[in-house]
Design a protein around this motif. Structure first.
Motif, PDB file in Angstrom:
ATOM      1  N   LEU A  34       0.561  -1.094   0.113  1.00 44.09           N
ATOM      2  CA  LEU A  34      -0.018  -0.349   0.389  1.00 44.09           C
ATOM      3  C   LEU A  34       1.055   1.050  -0.009  1.00 44.09           C
ATOM      4  CD1 LEU A  34      -3.086  -1.194   2.201  1.00 44.09           C
ATOM      5  CD2 LEU A  34      -2.651  -0.693  -0.040  1.00 44.09           C
ATOM      6  N   LEU A  35       0.426   2.349  -0.809  1.00 46.72           N
ATOM      7  CA  LEU A  35       1.493   3.045  -0.652  1.00 46.72           C
ATOM      8  C   LEU A  35       0.820   4.329   0.216  1.00 46.72           C
ATOM      9  CD1 LEU A  35       0.181   4.736  -4.601  1.00 46.72           C
ATOM     10  CD2 LEU A  35       2.587   3.787  -3.232  1.00 46.72           C
ATOM     11  N   ARG A  36       1.439   5.020   0.962  1.00 52.29           N
ATOM     12  CA  ARG A  36       1.655   6.316   1.922  1.00 52.29           C
ATOM     13  C   ARG A  36       0.637   7.499   1.454  1.00 52.29           C
ATOM     14  NH1 ARG A  36       7.157   6.793   4.157  1.00 52.29           N
ATOM     15  NH2 ARG A  36       6.937   7.893   1.876  1.00 52.29           N
ATOM     16  N   ASP A  37      -0.077   7.573   1.659  1.00 55.12           N
ATOM     17  CA  ASP A  37      -1.107   9.085   1.735  1.00 55.12           C
ATOM     18  C   ASP A  37       0.144   9.792   2.026  1.00 55.12           C
ATOM     19  OD1 ASP A  37      -3.283   7.733   2.384  1.00 55.12           O
ATOM     20  OD2 ASP A  37      -4.297   8.327   4.158  1.00 55.12           O
ATOM     21  N   LEU A  38       1.774  10.062   2.618  1.00 53.77           N
ATOM     22  CA  LEU A  38       1.436  11.741   2.052  1.00 53.77           C
ATOM     23  C   LEU A  38       2.343  11.570   0.960  1.00 53.77           C
ATOM     24  CD1 LEU A  38       3.791  10.918   6.023  1.00 53.77           C
ATOM     25  CD2 LEU A  38       1.644  12.333   5.615  1.00 53.77           C
ATOM     26  N   ASP A  39       2.671  10.187   0.793  1.00 57.91           N
ATOM     27  CA  ASP A  39       3.172  10.261  -0.678  1.00 57.91           C
ATOM     28  C   ASP A  39       2.822  10.685  -1.723  1.00 57.91           C
ATOM     29  OD1 ASP A  39       5.714   9.130   0.720  1.00 57.91           O
ATOM     30  OD2 ASP A  39       4.929   7.259  -0.341  1.00 57.91           O
ATOM     31  N   GLN A  40       1.549  11.165  -1.407  1.00 57.41           N
ATOM     32  CA  GLN A  40       0.584  11.882  -2.621  1.00 57.41           C
ATOM     33  C   GLN A  40       0.883  13.322  -2.842  1.00 57.41           C
ATOM     34  OE1 GLN A  40      -3.916  11.866  -2.268  1.00 57.41           O
ATOM     35  NE2 GLN A  40      -3.810  10.430  -0.617  1.00 57.41           N
ATOM     36  N   PRO A  41       0.796  13.679  -4.533  1.00 57.83           N
ATOM     37  CA  PRO A  41      -0.761  12.995  -5.764  1.00 57.83           C
ATOM     38  C   PRO A  41       0.711  12.351  -5.689  1.00 57.83           C
ATOM     39  CG  PRO A  41       0.440  14.846  -6.173  1.00 57.83           C
ATOM     40  CD  PRO A  41       1.295  15.150  -4.905  1.00 57.83           C
ATOM     41  N   PHE A  42       0.330  10.559  -6.052  1.00 57.54           N
ATOM     42  CA  PHE A  42       0.964   9.413  -6.601  1.00 57.54           C
ATOM     43  C   PHE A  42       0.424  10.167  -8.453  1.00 57.54           C
ATOM     44  CE2 PHE A  42      -2.231   7.657  -3.731  1.00 57.54           C
ATOM     45  CZ  PHE A  42      -0.790   7.797  -2.731  1.00 57.54           C
ATOM     46  N   ILE A  43       2.156   9.953  -8.532  1.00 57.25           N
ATOM     47  CA  ILE A  43       1.995  10.531 -10.093  1.00 57.25           C
ATOM     48  C   ILE A  43       2.287   9.396 -11.035  1.00 57.25           C
ATOM     49  CG2 ILE A  43       3.717  11.762 -11.372  1.00 57.25           C
ATOM     50  CD1 ILE A  43       4.043  13.519  -9.121  1.00 57.25           C
ATOM     51  N   PHE A  44       1.604   9.543 -12.395  1.00 55.41           N
ATOM     52  CA  PHE A  44       2.018   8.287 -13.308  1.00 55.41           C
ATOM     53  C   PHE A  44       2.000   9.139 -15.086  1.00 55.41           C
ATOM     54  CE2 PHE A  44      -0.785   6.813  -9.885  1.00 55.41           C
ATOM     55  CZ  PHE A  44      -0.326   5.161  -9.680  1.00 55.41           C
ATOM     56  N   ASP A  45       3.410   9.308 -15.222  1.00 51.67           N
ATOM     57  CA  ASP A  45       3.615   9.407 -16.998  1.00 51.67           C
ATOM     58  C   ASP A  45       3.155   8.676 -17.607  1.00 51.67           C
ATOM     59  OD1 ASP A  45       5.062  11.733 -15.430  1.00 51.67           O
ATOM     60  OD2 ASP A  45       6.760  10.566 -15.279  1.00 51.67           O
ATOM     61  N   ILE A  46       2.460   8.991 -18.656  1.00 49.00           N
ATOM     62  CA  ILE A  46       2.324   8.130 -20.011  1.00 49.00           C
ATOM     63  C   ILE A  46       2.505   8.995 -21.158  1.00 49.00           C
ATOM     64  CG2 ILE A  46       0.251   7.844 -21.001  1.00 49.00           C
ATOM     65  CD1 ILE A  46      -1.330   7.666 -18.548  1.00 49.00           C
ATOM     66  N   ARG A  47       3.086   8.040 -22.077  1.00 43.74           N
ATOM     67  CA  ARG A  47       3.464   8.436 -23.133  1.00 43.74           C
ATOM     68  C   ARG A  47       2.734   7.812 -24.443  1.00 43.74           C
ATOM     69  NH1 ARG A  47       9.571   7.824 -24.624  1.00 43.74           N
ATOM     70  NH2 ARG A  47       9.213   9.812 -22.959  1.00 43.74           N
ATOM     71  N   THR A  48       2.272   9.054 -25.012  1.00 45.96           N
ATOM     72  CA  THR A  48       0.415   8.191 -25.875  1.00 45.96           C
ATOM     73  C   THR A  48       1.626   9.088 -27.339  1.00 45.96           C
ATOM     74  OG1 THR A  48      -0.536  10.497 -26.136  1.00 45.96           O
ATOM     75  CG2 THR A  48      -1.271   8.246 -24.808  1.00 45.96           C
ATOM     76  N   ARG A  49       0.869   8.850 -28.691  1.00 44.55           N
ATOM     77  CA  ARG A  49       1.309   9.334 -30.171  1.00 44.55           C
ATOM     78  C   ARG A  49       0.625  10.639 -30.056  1.00 44.55           C
ATOM     79  NH1 ARG A  49      -2.741   6.431 -32.846  1.00 44.55           N
ATOM     80  NH2 ARG A  49      -3.246   4.888 -31.623  1.00 44.55           N
ATOM     81  N   ARG A  50      -0.156  11.240 -28.850  1.00 41.83           N
ATOM     82  CA  ARG A  50      -0.221  12.433 -29.682  1.00 41.83           C
ATOM     83  C   ARG A  50       0.505  13.547 -27.868  1.00 41.83           C
ATOM     84  NH1 ARG A  50      -6.493  13.278 -27.681  1.00 41.83           N
ATOM     85  NH2 ARG A  50      -6.161  10.645 -27.229  1.00 41.83           N
ATOM     86  N   GLY A  51       1.438  12.647 -27.690  1.00 40.71           N
ATOM     87  CA  GLY A  51       2.540  13.649 -26.291  1.00 40.71           C
ATOM     88  C   GLY A  51       2.188  12.978 -24.911  1.00 40.71           C
TER      89      GLY A  51
END
Length: 191
Positions: A40-57
């Protein structure tokens, strides 16, 4: 090229499965199918960041859980996801009576902010529930009555429909960065 940031807010009862879902997603796309151990992630670590790469950027998705920050009502998210525990009817009732009203009256959502409904703990759906089983059709109907943009459900523990839910969240989040926005064209869709 600089990435565009999209803020996603998960709201719902405590222990309905939001943190488990985010913890499972944080392990990467290759861990979305099947059973995997979950730290489980810790609430203190928010925001939880996810980087996504698509054809548009490139995009940066910032996920916030209602457990933290304390001032979640001050957030202006691009996407709101109302969550409930499929195995607990009270959680669905609270989603209707508390959380939907809370995000709309607190000014968290604007007129063009997409609001999705997510049933969690799909693996715990039981025919023997004394309060009556919550079938997907019932939850979908409630999502329509609440005028939400989409209904989804999954299990973070077993991975059932998790990849599809993650894809739907990402697709809707990325649409919020376009001129047409992430709202559905006229009512709830089911995934």
């Amino acid at each position: 090229m600089e990435s565009q940031t999209t803020t996603i807010l998960f709201v719902g009862d405590e222990r309905c499965g939001k943190s488990t879902l985010l913890s499972r997603i944080s392990r990467g796309r290759h861990n979305l199918k099947g059973r995997h151990s979950i730290t489980l992630l810790r609430d203190l670590d928010q925001p939880f960041i996810f980087d996504i790469r698509t054809r548009r950027g490139e995009y940066r998705l910032e996920f916030y859980d209602t457990s933290s920050p304390e001032s979640w009502r001050l957030l202006r998210p691009d996407l709101v996801i109302l969550c409930y525990d499929i195995s607990q009817r009270l959680s669905l009732i609270n989603l209707q009576r508390v959380w939907n009203k809370e995000v709309r009256t607190a000014g968290v959502t604007g007129d063009s902010t997409p609001v999705l409904m997510l049933g969690l703990k799909r693996d715990l759906r039981s025919e023997n529930d004394p309060n009556g089983i919550i079938y997907p059709q019932e939850a979908y109907r409630i999502a329509q009555e609440m005028r939400l943009d989409k209904y989804m459900e999954c299990s973070a523990v077993t991975g059932e429909l998790l990849e599809e839910v993650f894809d739907d969240i990402c697709t809707t989040a990325l649409k919020t960065t376009t001129s047409e926005g992430g709202q559905s064209e006229g009512g709830c869709t089911v995934m």
